[in-house]
Design an enzyme around this catalytic site. Structure first.
Site, short mmCIF file in Angstrom:
data_model
loop_
_atom_site.label_atom_id
_atom_site.label_comp_id
_atom_site.label_asym_id
_atom_site.label_seq_id
_atom_site.Cartn_x
_atom_site.Cartn_y
_atom_site.Cartn_z
N LYS A 113 0.79 -1.25 -0.04
CA LYS A 113 0.01 -0.15 -0.09
C LYS A 113 0.94 1.37 0.03
O LYS A 113 2.04 1.46 0.24
CB LYS A 113 -0.88 0.14 1.04
CG LYS A 113 -2.02 -1.02 1.07
CD LYS A 113 -3.15 -1.05 1.91
CE LYS A 113 -4.17 -2.04 1.53
NZ LYS A 113 -5.27 -2.40 2.60
N ARG B 203 -3.21 -10.31 4.92
CA ARG B 203 -3.73 -10.38 3.46
C ARG B 203 -2.71 -9.84 2.65
O ARG B 203 -2.17 -8.70 2.75
CB ARG B 203 -4.94 -9.51 3.33
CG ARG B 203 -5.63 -9.51 2.01
CD ARG B 203 -6.84 -8.74 1.85
NE ARG B 203 -7.68 -8.50 0.59
CZ ARG B 203 -7.04 -7.71 -0.44
NH1 ARG B 203 -6.02 -6.97 -0.31
NH2 ARG B 203 -7.75 -7.86 -1.51
N1 HH2 Z 1 -7.31 -4.11 1.17
C1 HH2 Z 1 -7.65 -3.96 -0.23
C2 HH2 Z 1 -8.81 -5.01 -0.74
N2 HH2 Z 1 -9.33 -5.59 0.32
N3 HH2 Z 1 -9.92 -6.30 2.30
C3 HH2 Z 1 -9.52 -6.36 3.69
N4 HH2 Z 1 -10.25 -7.26 4.46
N5 HH2 Z 1 -8.35 -5.55 4.02
C4 HH2 Z 1 -7.75 -4.82 3.42
O1 HH2 Z 1 -6.86 -4.09 3.96
C5 HH2 Z 1 -8.12 -4.67 2.02
C6 HH2 Z 1 -9.07 -5.82 1.49
C7 HH2 Z 1 -6.90 -3.05 -1.14
O2 HH2 Z 1 -5.67 -3.96 -1.94
P1 HH2 Z 1 -6.10 -4.69 -3.11
O3 HH2 Z 1 -7.03 -5.72 -3.31
O4 HH2 Z 1 -4.56 -5.02 -3.59
O5 HH2 Z 1 -6.23 -3.42 -4.27
P2 HH2 Z 1 -7.40 -3.08 -5.10
O6 HH2 Z 1 -8.55 -2.81 -3.93
O7 HH2 Z 1 -7.21 -1.78 -5.72
O8 HH2 Z 1 -7.98 -4.21 -5.78
#
Ligand code: HH2
Length: 274
Positions: A220, A255
């Protein structure tokens, strides 16, 4: 000790659990566009499971700040086949969605955990979780739509505000019959770098609520800010340092996009526990 009662198995949280990420999206901040093809996404999820991810989190909508919302039919099309394909291979799948219709369809296709980044604000979502009796991740975000969340990065005491939100959502969830709850401070969701650091520094206060805690800092922006690393894919070392700090403070699940490296780091971390 926490155990998650899933439809097909019981998942112990005695040792840290790695949740691997598969984003079936064109625009996720770190892996957007890589796994839009379903076969490719399933293969990636299987690879993460083989590397030691005990849960594979499948999402069809980017939660990146400023991302455009996805029509639910499109979100459904992106995730359904991937979830079914992974579940058929006995992978434990969570579905990363804010929408009750997607969550329900996902569970019917074999997903066994619902990961709701809008924190179970929607009653219909709470009802789906209760009806299927699956564990749910209640994540803090200052607003239900991530598109505008960075405009809401204003708190008194960020830790106290996140705890108050989580307590309220847990109460609503219990009222609607939800039994298995995982909580998540929502690192990067409507938060500045300093807010994110403070939440990790004081994670014990969230752990003290008595629910298993999930944290996701993977690649992040605040890690980029602290370590001066522009490209998300270059932020693994910073991610690991932060995730291990969360385990020290009692987190049970992390995660991540980088499963093999996390499994190695956590093995080492575990060997050092007394
Ligand atoms: N962060 C993201 C997405 N889902 N779910 C939980 N429970 N906790 C988190 O910190 C979290 C999450 C964001 O990351 P990413 O999936 O890599 O990116 P994007 O939302 O752009 O797909």
């Amino acid at each position: 000790m926490f155990d998650l009662r899933l439809p097909t198995v019981t998942l112990s949280l005695e040792h840290p659990v790695v949740m691997g990420v598969v984003n079936v999206t064109p625009d996720s901040f770190s892996d957007g566009g890589r796994f839009l093809d379903h076969r490719h996404a399933i293969d990636h999820g299987l690879a993460l499971a083989a590397q030691g991810a005990q849960i594979v989190d499948v999402g069809g909508e980017s939660t990146r700040s400023g991302a455009s919302p996805v029509d639910t039919n499109e979100e459904m099309r992106r995730v359904t086949e991937v979830i079914a394909g992974l579940a058929a291979q006995h992978v434990i799948v969570s579905v990363d969605t804010r929408h009750a219709v997607i969550a329900e369809q996902a569970v019917q296709q074999g997903a066994s955990i619902i990961n709701d980044v809008s924190g179970l604000r929607d009653r219909a979502m709470r009802q789906v979780v209760a009806r299927y009796d699956v564990p749910v991740v209640i994540m803090h975000s200052p607003v239900d739509n991530p598109a505008t969340m960075q405009q809401h990065a204003h708190y008194g005491d960020v830790v106290a505000d996140v705890i108050a939100f989580l307590k309220h959502q847990i109460h609503l969830a219990h009222q609607d019959g939800v039994e298995q709850i995982i909580i998540d401070p929502g690192i990067g969701f409507g938060k500045t770098t300093e807010h994110n650091l403070e939440l990790i520094r004081r994670l014990e206060e969230i752990v003290a609520l008595g629910f298993p805690v999930l944290v996701g800092v993977s690649r992040k922006r605040f890690i980029g800010d602290i370590t001066r690393t522009e490209r998300p894919a270059d932020r693994l070392a910073g991610t690991l340092a932060a995730h291990l700090a969360t385990l020290d403070r009692g987190a049970r699940l992390v995660r991540t996009h980088d499963v093999a490296d996390h499994v190695q780091a956590i093995r080492m971390w575990q060997a050092l526990q007394t």
